[in-house]
Design a protein around this motif. Structure first.
Motif, PDB file in Angstrom:
ATOM      1  N   VAL A   1       0.835  -1.203   0.000  1.00  0.00           N
ATOM      2  CA  VAL A   1       0.000   0.000   0.000  1.00  0.00           C
ATOM      3  C   VAL A   1       0.873   1.258   0.000  1.00  0.00           C
ATOM      4  CG1 VAL A   1      -1.686   1.342   1.323  1.00  0.00           C
ATOM      5  CG2 VAL A   1      -1.981  -1.129   1.077  1.00  0.00           C
ATOM      6  N   GLU A   2       1.946   1.207   0.830  1.00  0.00           N
ATOM      7  CA  GLU A   2       2.863   2.356   0.868  1.00  0.00           C
ATOM      8  C   GLU A   2       3.453   2.622  -0.521  1.00  0.00           C
ATOM      9  OE1 GLU A   2       3.990   4.162   3.558  1.00  0.00           O
ATOM     10  OE2 GLU A   2       3.209   3.080   5.306  1.00  0.00           O
ATOM     11  N   THR A   3       3.849   1.561  -1.184  1.00  0.00           N
ATOM     12  CA  THR A   3       4.446   1.709  -2.519  1.00  0.00           C
ATOM     13  C   THR A   3       3.458   2.346  -3.496  1.00  0.00           C
ATOM     14  OG1 THR A   3       5.545  -0.386  -2.069  1.00  0.00           O
ATOM     15  CG2 THR A   3       5.741   0.480  -4.300  1.00  0.00           C
ATOM     16  N   ILE A   4       2.232   1.845  -3.460  1.00  0.00           N
ATOM     17  CA  ILE A   4       1.215   2.379  -4.374  1.00  0.00           C
ATOM     18  C   ILE A   4       0.936   3.846  -4.054  1.00  0.00           C
ATOM     19  CG2 ILE A   4      -1.206   2.229  -5.080  1.00  0.00           C
ATOM     20  CD1 ILE A   4       0.339  -0.089  -6.169  1.00  0.00           C
ATOM     21  N   VAL A   5       0.817   4.149  -2.773  1.00  0.00           N
ATOM     22  CA  VAL A   5       0.516   5.530  -2.388  1.00  0.00           C
ATOM     23  C   VAL A   5       1.656   6.466  -2.800  1.00  0.00           C
ATOM     24  CG1 VAL A   5       0.200   7.084  -0.415  1.00  0.00           C
ATOM     25  CG2 VAL A   5      -1.115   4.970  -0.555  1.00  0.00           C
ATOM     26  N   LYS A   6       2.894   6.002  -2.647  1.00  0.00           N
ATOM     27  CA  LYS A   6       4.054   6.795  -3.100  1.00  0.00           C
ATOM     28  C   LYS A   6       3.953   7.078  -4.592  1.00  0.00           C
ATOM     29  CE  LYS A   6       7.894   7.277  -0.315  1.00  0.00           C
ATOM     30  NZ  LYS A   6       8.017   6.210   0.709  1.00  0.00           N
ATOM     31  N   ASP A   7       3.620   6.030  -5.302  1.00  0.00           N
ATOM     32  CA  ASP A   7       3.484   6.130  -6.750  1.00  0.00           C
ATOM     33  C   ASP A   7       2.420   7.162  -7.116  1.00  0.00           C
ATOM     34  OD1 ASP A   7       4.576   4.569  -9.045  1.00  0.00           O
ATOM     35  OD2 ASP A   7       2.434   4.477  -9.523  1.00  0.00           O
ATOM     36  N   LEU A   8       1.319   7.072  -6.429  1.00  0.00           N
ATOM     37  CA  LEU A   8       0.208   7.996  -6.678  1.00  0.00           C
ATOM     38  C   LEU A   8       0.630   9.437  -6.356  1.00  0.00           C
ATOM     39  CD1 LEU A   8      -2.864   8.191  -7.381  1.00  0.00           C
ATOM     40  CD2 LEU A   8      -3.285   8.149  -4.927  1.00  0.00           C
ATOM     41  N   GLN A   9       1.355   9.589  -5.276  1.00  0.00           N
ATOM     42  CA  GLN A   9       1.825  10.926  -4.900  1.00  0.00           C
ATOM     43  C   GLN A   9       2.669  11.529  -6.021  1.00  0.00           C
ATOM     44  OE1 GLN A   9       3.889  10.047  -1.256  1.00  0.00           O
ATOM     45  NE2 GLN A   9       2.108  10.541   0.019  1.00  0.00           N
ATOM     46  N   ARG A  10       3.548  10.726  -6.568  1.00  0.00           N
ATOM     47  CA  ARG A  10       4.417  11.202  -7.648  1.00  0.00           C
ATOM     48  C   ARG A  10       3.553  11.628  -8.846  1.00  0.00           C
ATOM     49  NH1 ARG A  10       5.868   8.740 -11.832  1.00  0.00           N
ATOM     50  NH2 ARG A  10       5.166   6.717 -11.057  1.00  0.00           N
ATOM     51  N   VAL A  11       2.588  10.796  -9.177  1.00  0.00           N
ATOM     52  CA  VAL A  11       1.708  11.100 -10.310  1.00  0.00           C
ATOM     53  C   VAL A  11       0.963  12.419 -10.093  1.00  0.00           C
ATOM     54  CG1 VAL A  11      -0.350  10.344 -11.567  1.00  0.00           C
ATOM     55  CG2 VAL A  11       1.394   8.670 -10.919  1.00  0.00           C
TER      56      VAL A  11
ATOM     57  N   MET B   1      -3.070  18.777  -0.585  1.00  0.00           N
ATOM     58  CA  MET B   1      -4.143  17.895  -1.055  1.00  0.00           C
ATOM     59  C   MET B   1      -3.627  16.476  -1.279  1.00  0.00           C
ATOM     60  SD  MET B   1      -6.229  20.144  -3.842  1.00  0.00           S
ATOM     61  CE  MET B   1      -7.376  18.863  -4.339  1.00  0.00           C
ATOM     62  N   VAL B   2      -2.415  16.398  -1.795  1.00  0.00           N
ATOM     63  CA  VAL B   2      -1.814  15.081  -2.039  1.00  0.00           C
ATOM     64  C   VAL B   2      -1.610  14.347  -0.716  1.00  0.00           C
ATOM     65  CG1 VAL B   2       0.218  13.873  -2.913  1.00  0.00           C
ATOM     66  CG2 VAL B   2      -0.682  15.835  -4.166  1.00  0.00           C
ATOM     67  N   ALA B   3      -1.090  15.073   0.270  1.00  0.00           N
ATOM     68  CA  ALA B   3      -0.842  14.453   1.566  1.00  0.00           C
ATOM     69  C   ALA B   3      -2.148  13.966   2.201  1.00  0.00           C
ATOM     70  CB  ALA B   3      -0.150  15.461   2.489  1.00  0.00           C
TER      71      ALA B   3
END
Ligand SMILES: Nc1nc2c(ncn2[C@@H]2O[C@H](COP(=O)(O)OP(=O)(O)O)[C@@H](O)[C@H]2O)c(=O)[nH]1
Ligand SMILES: [Mg+2]
Length: 441
Positions: free
Chosen positions: A25-35, A45-47
């Motif tokens: 989940v952490e990995t996916i959320v990191k990925d999403l943050q970058r996007v 908003m991202v946080a």
């Protein structure tokens, strides 16, 4: 890379997870943050969104019928829809006055023509009113735009208010779209001009036109315009030419205003009313994921691992076909179902395959019922003699039996295509498709 493509990859990553644990989940959320940051979404908003997603998925019990992973996909989809627009942007198809406002070069004049066309193709007769007297060539530009889409343009008068008044008096059209002048910034002069113009027009809609490439600044601009002159909605233009579209849409959404239209190109038809659900679905290429999840549920289709496996291996028999016909009948037309299946919606399927009528499906069910188990497993053995027998047994005709066999063969061909198709047999989306027992269609 553009926002849609990156977001799609994030969704694919979820579908490809082997386990949904904290680390994943952490990995996916990191990925999403970058996007999201690349799309110029506001950091806070991202946080906020990241925390919300983590909270929702970690320790979550997925609703009945969904695996944790599928729930993750659906939850993220729902969150993205909410993030990119709180509401669907509806503009009524009725006689009304629409005023377009915004800064220089935001796309007002172009949008006036596009929105005119939007009304026209929906049977509501529009005209344009050229109230930009600030820029020398503005009226000529609007006239040209009007000619292109085949709608009247009113230009009589010297001051913007006079032009508006004259148009209100003369025009017979049902919808009047008022173009206005911009500036480099929302200064006092522009605010006063727009207010005065608004008093004359008394618009039903005041749409602020914002180019997508300003990203998160869209929020400030929307708030300012709203405070000074009042807006009923936003038109986000130039979504086609920027990676920052996601940022602009998210920012517009938090400003509290509703995005009503989006512009996706320079041509008159490149404008659509904004539906965040459709927008996100299209971006991540899932078809209408939401609709499929709901439909599959209401139709009571249970995942069938065995069957799905067989289908994915390309073993597609008349028995599978018979089951598919049953599912199709429950879910509505085949083309509707196809549209919603991941990996299939973008595929080229022979058109005739989708136009099977309800009563024909019923007939086919009787025909398959009249086959022997062996015939169902290996329909290739059905030659003239068997065709005759099956036709009689099912109370149909030989031509109906032949037609079914032909259709079945075509289906098998499509199956072979999907076998090699990306993201369907082996791709990360295969699992999700499997869930619906529809992988073979
Ligand atoms: N690619 C793209 N270009 C657009 C779009 N909308 C407007 N434009 C372009 O943006 C420029 C400014 O548009 P215009 O309507 O004149 O802006 P105005 O000053 O607000 O009236 C023009 O070159 C348009 O062709 C859009 O959705 N996509
Ligand atoms: Mg203009």
């Amino acid at each position: 890379m553009d926002f849609g493509k990156s977001l799609k990859q994030t969704f694919r990553k979820i579908a490809g997870l082997s386990v949904v644990d904290r680390k994943a989940v952490e990995t996916i959320v990191k990925d999403l943050q970058r996007v999201l940051l690349q799309a110029d979404v506001d950091v806070e908003m991202v946080a906020e969104l990241s925390e919300k997603i983590k909270k929702k998925i970690l320790g979550a019990k997925p609703p009945a019928g969904l695996t944790l992973k599928e729930y993750f996909v659906k939850m993220l989809y729902d969150e993205m829809v909410g993030f990119l627009g709180a509401r669907k942007g509806e503009v009524a198809l009725k006689p009304q006055k629409v005023m377009l406002i915004g800064l220089f070069g935001s796309g007002k004049t172009t949008s006036a023509g596009k929105i005119g066309k939007w009304f026209k193709t929906r049977g509501v007769n529009p005209a344009l009113v050229a109230c930009d007297t600030h820029r020398a060539a503005a009226q000529a530009q609007l006239k040209q735009v009007g000619r292109k889409v085949g709608v009247n343009v009113y230009v009589k008068g010297r001051k913007p208010e006079d032009i508006a008044k004259n148009a209100l008096r003369d025009a017979k059209e049902e919808v009047l779209i008022f173009d206005s002048a911009g500036r480099d910034a929302l200064d006092k002069e522009l605010a006063r001009e727009l207010k005065n113009l608004g008093k004359v027009i008394k618009p039903d809609e005041v749409l602020l036109v914002i180019p997508a490439d300003i990203g998160q600044t869209a929020r400030k601009q929307a708030e300012e315009f709203n405070k000074l002159v009042g807006i009923t909605g936003i038109v986000v233009t130039k979504l086609d030419g920027t990676a920052r579209g996601g940022g602009a849409l998210a920012a517009a959404s938090v400003s509290g205003a509703t995005v009503k239209f989006i512009g996706t190109g320079e041509k008159p038809e490149d404008m659509e009313s904004y539906d965040p659900k459709r927008f996100v679905s299209r971006m991540i290429g899932y078809g209408d994921l939401q609709g499929l999840l709901e439909k599959a549920k209401s139709a009571g289709i249970e995942p069938d691992e065995d069957k799905a496996k067989r289908l994915l291996e390309g073993k597609f028999t008349m028995v599978d076909f018979q089951e598919q016909i049953g599912s199709m009948q429950k879910m509505g037309s085949l083309s509707k179902v196809m549209d919603m299946i991941p990996g299939v919606s973008g595929m080229k399927i022979p058109k005739g395959l989708l136009d099977v009528q309800e009563d024909k499906m019923k007939k086919w069910k009787y025909i398959i019922d009249s086959m022997t188990p062996k015939e169902r497993e290996t329909p290739e053995i059905i030659k003239a003699g068997r065709v005759k027998r099956i036709a009689r047994g099912s109370g149909t005709s030989e031509s109906a039996v032949r037609e079914l066999l032909k259709y079945y063969k075509q289906m098998q061909k499509v199956m072979k295509l999907t076998k090699g198709g990306k993201g369907f047999r082996r791709g990360p989306l295969a699992k999700l498709a499997k869930h619906f027992g529809l992988s073979g269609i």
